[in-house]
Design an enzyme around this catalytic site. Structure first.
Site, PDB file in Angstrom:
ATOM      1  N   ARG A  40       0.837  -1.212   0.000  1.00 61.10           N
ATOM      2  CA  ARG A  40       0.000   0.000   0.000  1.00 61.10           C
ATOM      3  C   ARG A  40       0.866   1.253   0.000  1.00 61.10           C
ATOM      4  O   ARG A  40       0.571   2.222  -0.704  1.00 61.10           O
ATOM      5  CB  ARG A  40      -0.945   0.018   1.197  1.00 61.10           C
ATOM      6  CG  ARG A  40      -1.999  -1.080   1.146  1.00 61.10           C
ATOM      7  CD  ARG A  40      -2.848  -1.095   2.398  1.00 61.10           C
ATOM      8  NE  ARG A  40      -1.986  -1.349   3.550  1.00 61.10           N
ATOM      9  CZ  ARG A  40      -2.262  -0.963   4.795  1.00 61.10           C
ATOM     10  NH1 ARG A  40      -3.370  -0.307   5.065  1.00 61.10           N
ATOM     11  NH2 ARG A  40      -1.432  -1.232   5.780  1.00 61.10           N
TER      12      ARG A  40
ATOM     13  N   ASN B  96      -6.095  -2.738   2.650  1.00 63.95           N
ATOM     14  CA  ASN B  96      -6.094  -4.194   2.762  1.00 63.95           C
ATOM     15  C   ASN B  96      -7.526  -4.690   2.916  1.00 63.95           C
ATOM     16  O   ASN B  96      -8.332  -4.069   3.617  1.00 63.95           O
ATOM     17  CB  ASN B  96      -5.295  -4.640   3.990  1.00 63.95           C
ATOM     18  CG  ASN B  96      -3.802  -4.500   3.802  1.00 63.95           C
ATOM     19  OD1 ASN B  96      -3.297  -4.470   2.686  1.00 63.95           O
ATOM     20  ND2 ASN B  96      -3.084  -4.409   4.899  1.00 63.95           N
TER      21      ASN B  96
END
Length: 93
Positions: free
Chosen positions: A21, A40
Site C-alpha cells: 500500500r 487491505n
C-alpha cells in the site's frame, strides 16, 4: 483530451504485510494528479481506487501489473468508471 476517470483494482497475491500500500501511494504521488486510496481487504487482497486523468490511472495500473511491486502480484481485476469525487489526496487506509 485526457478525461478524468475512476479506476478500481483488486490485487491478489502476497500483497499484505510487504509495504504494498505504501509503494502504491508513493507511485500514485509520483505519477501526479491522482487521488484515492489503497486498503487491505480481509481476504488478503489489496483494493486500490484511483481517480484522475486516464493516462495517470493507466500508468498506475501498468505499475501494478508489471511486477515491480513489493510482494508478489498473482492477479489483478480492474473496473473503469466515472469519478465520484470525495478524495483530497491519495491515502493508505
Amino acid at each position: 483530451m485526457n478525461e478524468r476517470v475512476r479506476l478500481t483494482v483488486w490485487v491478489r497475491g502476497r500483497v499484505q504485510g510487504v509495504g504494498f500500500r505504501w509503494y502504491t501511494r508513493a507511485n500514485a504521488l509520483r505519477i501526479g494528479d491522482l487521488v484515492g486510496f489503497a486498503t487491505n481487504l480481509a481476504d488478503g487482497r489489496v483494493q486500490v481506487v484511483a481517480e484522475g486523468p486516464r493516462t495517470g490511472c493507466e500508468q498506475l495500473l501498468e505499475w501494478l501489473r508489471d511486477g515491480d511491486t513489493p510482494g508478489k502480484v498473482e492477479g489483478i481485476t480492474e473496473i473503469w468508471d466515472t469519478p465520484r469525487g470525495g478524495y483530497d489526496a491519495f491515502e493508505i487506509r
